[in-house]
Design a protein around this motif. Structure first.
Motif, PDB file in Angstrom:
ATOM      1  N   TYR A  91       0.841  -1.196   0.000  1.00  0.00           N
ATOM      2  CA  TYR A  91       0.000   0.000   0.000  1.00  0.00           C
ATOM      3  C   TYR A  91       0.879   1.250   0.000  1.00  0.00           C
ATOM      4  CZ  TYR A  91      -3.792  -3.101   1.573  1.00  0.00           C
ATOM      5  OH  TYR A  91      -4.727  -4.102   1.686  1.00  0.00           O
ATOM      6  N   CYS A 126      -4.506   3.760   2.293  1.00  0.00           N
ATOM      7  CA  CYS A 126      -4.243   3.073   3.554  1.00  0.00           C
ATOM      8  C   CYS A 126      -5.414   2.132   3.817  1.00  0.00           C
ATOM      9  CB  CYS A 126      -4.101   4.074   4.699  1.00  0.00           C
ATOM     10  SG  CYS A 126      -3.711   3.312   6.296  1.00  0.00           S
ATOM     11  N   PRO A 127      -5.166   0.888   4.208  1.00  0.00           N
ATOM     12  CA  PRO A 127      -6.277  -0.033   4.490  1.00  0.00           C
ATOM     13  C   PRO A 127      -7.175   0.492   5.607  1.00  0.00           C
ATOM     14  CG  PRO A 127      -4.166  -1.186   4.457  1.00  0.00           C
ATOM     15  CD  PRO A 127      -3.854   0.264   4.437  1.00  0.00           C
TER      16      PRO A 127
END
Length: 207
Positions: A91, A126-127
């Motif tokens: 990511y 970003c997760p």
């Protein structure tokens, strides 16, 4: 000695840190290609542009990682509102760091706006949820700093799991981390409604 062999020779130590020239620190495509030709290694980039290289995990950590990812995947398939990812997914965070959590989950609505090319490279976000699993060679303070980085860059929930002490550090925005001592399961009351992580399978390695 090539890079892969050098890292494996030092697998019991901290991650190897490489300093990239300032002229190429922001080149995501170049960094992606570097990772592709060194697939046997886990490679991340700090917000400062330095490259952190880690050797493959040991057997116990590898088994635990798979158990984590499998539980998250099974829940995500039934829940339907997001996608689960394993530890090989990179990511690009808003602070320009490139991270690969051990397991993660992202809402489908956020993935839907990405182009086909973006979906094939490191995901530029970003997760919503991340899990980091501490291995015997990981420095706890380094992992704690990484968890704070996820939260500061938009993650709604993060779990840092330490099998050695059987502690779980729970990270959420705007509140201090919470430390759980030897929990048997984790049931988040938000972000991942209905998800249950069976930690007994993490504490007791099945071999």
């Amino acid at each position: 000695m090539n890079l892969s062999h050098a890292v494996k020779q030092n697998s019991s130590l901290s991650p190897m840190l490489l300093h990239w020239p300032p002229s190429i620190q922001g080149e995501e495509e170049l960094f992606f290609e570097f990772c592709q030709v060194n697939r046997e290694l886990r490679i991340e980039r700090t917000a400062q542009g330095d490259c952190e290289i880690m050797a493959p995990t040991g057997g116990e950590t590898g088994s635990r990682n798979l158990i984590l990812a499998a539980q998250l995947y099974n829940w995500a398939e039934l829940e339907g509102n997001g996608i689960a990812f394993d530890s090989s997914t990179g990511y690009i965070l808003p602070n320009k760091a490139i991270r690969s959590p051990d397991a993660s989950w992202v809402k489908k609505s956020r993935l839907a706006v990405l182009t086909p090319q973006q979906k094939q490279r490191f995901l530029p976000l970003c997760p919503d949820f991340v899990i980091e699993l501490r291995s015997p060679s990981d420095n706890l303070k380094t992992l704690q700093a990484k968890m704070q980085e996820y939260i500061k860059n938009g993650a709604a929930l993060g779990w840092l799991i330490d099998p050695e002490t059987r502690h779980v550090f729970v990270y959420q925005p705007e509140i201090p981390p919470v430390i759980l001592d030897n929990p048997t399961a984790l049931l988040p009351d938000r972000v991942l409604m209905g998800f249950k992580l069976d930690l007994q399978k993490i504490w007791d390695v099945p071999f």
